[in-house]
Design a protein around this motif. Structure first.
Motif, PDB file in Angstrom:
ATOM      1  N   SER A 169      29.098  -3.623  35.286  1.00 61.65           N
ATOM      2  CA  SER A 169      29.655  -3.244  36.573  1.00 61.65           C
ATOM      3  C   SER A 169      31.165  -3.030  36.489  1.00 61.65           C
ATOM      4  N   THR A 213      30.473  -8.295  42.153  1.00 67.32           N
ATOM      5  CA  THR A 213      29.230  -8.170  41.396  1.00 67.32           C
ATOM      6  C   THR A 213      28.501  -9.502  41.311  1.00 67.32           C
ATOM      7  N   HIS A 261      24.933  -7.621  33.874  1.00 67.34           N
ATOM      8  CA  HIS A 261      25.178  -6.866  35.102  1.00 67.34           C
ATOM      9  C   HIS A 261      26.664  -6.810  35.410  1.00 67.34           C
ATOM     10  N   ASN A 286      32.787   0.483  37.387  1.00 70.85           N
ATOM     11  CA  ASN A 286      33.746   0.535  38.484  1.00 70.85           C
ATOM     12  C   ASN A 286      35.098   1.092  38.060  1.00 70.85           C
ATOM     13  N   SER A 337      29.613  -2.279  43.128  1.00 71.10           N
ATOM     14  CA  SER A 337      29.191  -3.580  42.600  1.00 71.10           C
ATOM     15  C   SER A 337      27.864  -3.989  43.216  1.00 71.10           C
ATOM     16  N   SER A 392      22.466   2.229  34.650  1.00 69.21           N
ATOM     17  CA  SER A 392      23.389   2.966  35.525  1.00 69.21           C
ATOM     18  C   SER A 392      23.417   4.442  35.160  1.00 69.21           C
ATOM     19  N   ALA A 404      24.248  -4.086  41.719  1.00 71.50           N
ATOM     20  CA  ALA A 404      23.742  -5.205  40.910  1.00 71.50           C
ATOM     21  C   ALA A 404      22.657  -5.967  41.666  1.00 71.50           C
TER      22      ALA A 404
END
Lengths: 273, 329
Positions: A130, A174, A126, A134, A93, A39, A96
């Motif tokens: 996430s 996600t 993941h 987020n 999300s 990310s 992913a």
């Protein structure tokens, strides 16, 4: 000549091997670190996580806001911020799906599956990355909203409630995205974002359902994004409604359980494409 | 040495109604390089997927170091490592980060993780690029990193699925060297390839997989011995010469009926057990009919011939097993 294997063995094969919880935790931590790096090192990912949600909010509040609320007295921002927040959690999300789908295509997941590690730790990596991404993104959006004139009435309990609901929503979104990523091509996985971009528009997130055409009411009132966004609105504006909250949690928990199940089974069965 | 390290018996697998494996038997001895050679779609990747616990067979058994791939996948996973068709390394991580990640997943003691990563980077000539992201690596470097990653946990068996597909000749030769040195250190290597030269260069034992069965197995020279005839290849200046020779001048020469005629290369290739005699006859006929011949040569049987004889179809690198899997879905 040929011996046939029993299709299902009664004892789970892995039960025989000592699965240490500590190594399962280490596997998930390793995978989470991998996804966090992915990310942080992707320009696309950073834009989706931080710039896009703020831009969407500016569009709604500054550009459409006047027309939608019929005035410019600033109330619309309090109405729309929960919708923008939930939409941005969804879009964030959805990346992913792209990550998982890339890992399927390159054979990376196949390699993970040949390692003596905790089965779906790649998917959990993941999901946890996430959640972190987020929450960071939600903080930025809330701060930007406040700068634009958003004035939430929530106390500590309201904010904690929002935090809990946001984590549940991100887990669910996600897991859905990761599961879709297992069966989609990288190109198709890009479109998962669209689900989370458009479904909130058809909820009470941006305009009240009553202002929509009547044939849409049935869908808009009963689709999961409506109770989720209404709950966020209730929590942040200190007008929570138990029924709405319950409906939101039921929807999210249901989708979460279904996608964990579907995702874990699919993860075991699919091999690289 | 007496017990095979990999033992496969009567392996069957179908996808839908399409049978991919129809009774495969394999024995791989400890410490050897074993090549599974076959054209595209022969079932090589399916074999690899079953041996590495990714896919369940419909019938038959497969065991690695005594552990059954279906009933004891955990034990199998502890003794194998897979390097797939494409370099499965993370572009967004550096070479070192990729290795550290795999060392963590291999549950190496925390203190050993960095040391192991550094060792492997050194060994695979990647130390200088260790802190660069893999997205800046060349194809050969990625492949080397891919191999290094497979070796993190010091596996007993290394499975390489088409390890040199897509590499340039220099990188390929370099990779062969690495594979040889791994085998010299005692790692058992099972590799799949569609390149006959690769199997010839590397493998102690070759098994030819065709249409879901093992069509032949042995050393490279044993396989070549399956095709015992030499061949005489005559090259002409033009199509007319080729046609005349084939239709009229060479009539009655032993082997002409089984000869291969190639209109593009302008060659006529005749199988024979007495090449000198055949050449003398060809030259005599050409002299008699005033036929121009550009070249005459004796062709020794190659693995290609074995391949063709066993599979009855040319080895073409046009489509991969993967394309085939894709088409099935």
């Amino acid at each position: 000549m040929t011996t046939t294997l029993p299709v299902a063995t009664t004892a789970s094969p892995r039960a025989a091997a000592p699965l240490k919880h500590r190594s399962a935790v280490r596997d998930v931590v390793t995978m989470t670190r991998r996804e966090t790096r992915r990310s942080l090192r992707s320009v696309d990912g950073l834009i989706t996580a931080f710039a896009l949600p703020v831009l969407i909010m500016i569009v709604f509040v500054v550009i459409f806001g006047g027309a939608i609320s019929g005035s410019t007295d600033g109330d619309y921002i309090d109405y729309v911020v929960p919708g923008v927040l939930v939409m941005c959690l969804g879009m964030n999300s959805a990346s992913a799906a792209i990550g998982v789908s890339q890992d399927m295509t390159t054979g990376t997941i196949d390699r993970f599956k040949t390692l003596p590690i905790f089965g779906p730790s790649a998917l959990w990596g993941h999901v946890i990355a996430s959640v972190v991404r987020n929450l960071a993104s939600a903080v930025v959006v809330v701060l930007a909203a406040v700068a634009l004139g958003f004035r939430p009435d929530a106390g500590i309990a309201g904010w904690l409630g929002f935090l809990g609901l946001a984590v549940l929503a991100v887990l669910t979104f996600t897991w859905i995205s990761a599961t879709l990523g297992l069966v989609m091509s990288v190109e198709a996985a890009q479109s998962v974002t669209m689900i989370f971009l458009f479904l909130p528009y058809l909820s009470s997130g941006f305009v009240p359902v009553e202002t929509m055409p009547t044939w849409l009411h049935g869908f808009s009132e009963n689709q999961p994004f409506t109770p989720v966004i209404e709950s966020v609105r209730g929590l942040l504006m200190d007008t929570p409604d138990a029924g709405t909250l319950l409906a939101a949690c039921a929807w999210l928990a249901g989708f979460l359980a279904a996608s964990i199940l579907a995702g874990s089974v699919t993860y075991r069965r699919r091999t690289a494409r | 040495m007496n017990d095979p390290l990999i033992e496969v018996r009567g392996l069957h697998k179908s996808y839908g109604r399409h049978p991919v494996l129809r009774g495969v038997d394999l024995d791989v001895r400890r410490g050897e390089i074993f090549a599974l050679l076959g054209p595209n779609g022969a079932g090589k990747t399916t074999c690899v997927n079953i041996l590495t616990t990714l896919v369940r067979p419909d019938g038959g058994t497969a065991a690695i170091a005594g552990a059954d791939v279906v009933r004891q996948p955990g034990a199998v996973r502890r003794s194998i490592a897979l390097t797939g068709q494409y370099a499965s390394v993370d572009e967004f991580q550096t070479g070192e980060e990729n290795l550290v990640m795999m060392a963590d997943l291999a549950h190496l003691p925390r203190r050993a993780v960095r040391r192991r990563a550094a060792e492997l980077l050194e060994r695979f000539d990647l130390a200088d690029a260790a802190r660069r992201r893999v997205s800046t690596y060349s194809g050969g470097m990625r492949r080397r990193l891919d191999l290094a990653i497979s070796l993190v946990a010091d596996p007993e068996v290394l499975v390489l699925d088409e390890p040199t597909t897509g590499l340039d000749p220099a990188s390929r030769t370099q990779l062969w060297e690495v594979v040889r040195s791994l085998a010299a250190d005692g790692t058992t290597i099972l590799l799949t390839t569609q390149y006959l030269e690769e199997a010839d260069q590397l493998a102690d034992t070759i098994a030819v997989l065709a249409d879901g069965r093992i069509a032949a197995r042995g050393t490279a020279s044993e396989l070549k011995a399956l095709v015992d005839d030499d061949r005489v290849r005559v090259t002409f200046d033009d199509t007319d010469g080729l046609t005349t020779a084939r239709e009229r001048s060479f009539a009655g020469i032993a082997g002409l009926t089984e000869a291969e005629s190639d209109d593009k290369q302008l060659t006529l290739t005749l199988p024979t057990s007495t090449p000198v005699h055949t050449i003398r006859e060809i030259l005599a006929r050409a002299e008699r009919d005033g036929l121009d011949i550009a070249a005459v040569s004796v062709v020794k049987p190659t693995l290609d011939d074995v391949f063709l004889a066993l599979t009855h179809r040319p080895a073409s690198p046009a489509t991969s097993d993967r394309d085939r899997q894709e088409a099935r879905r």
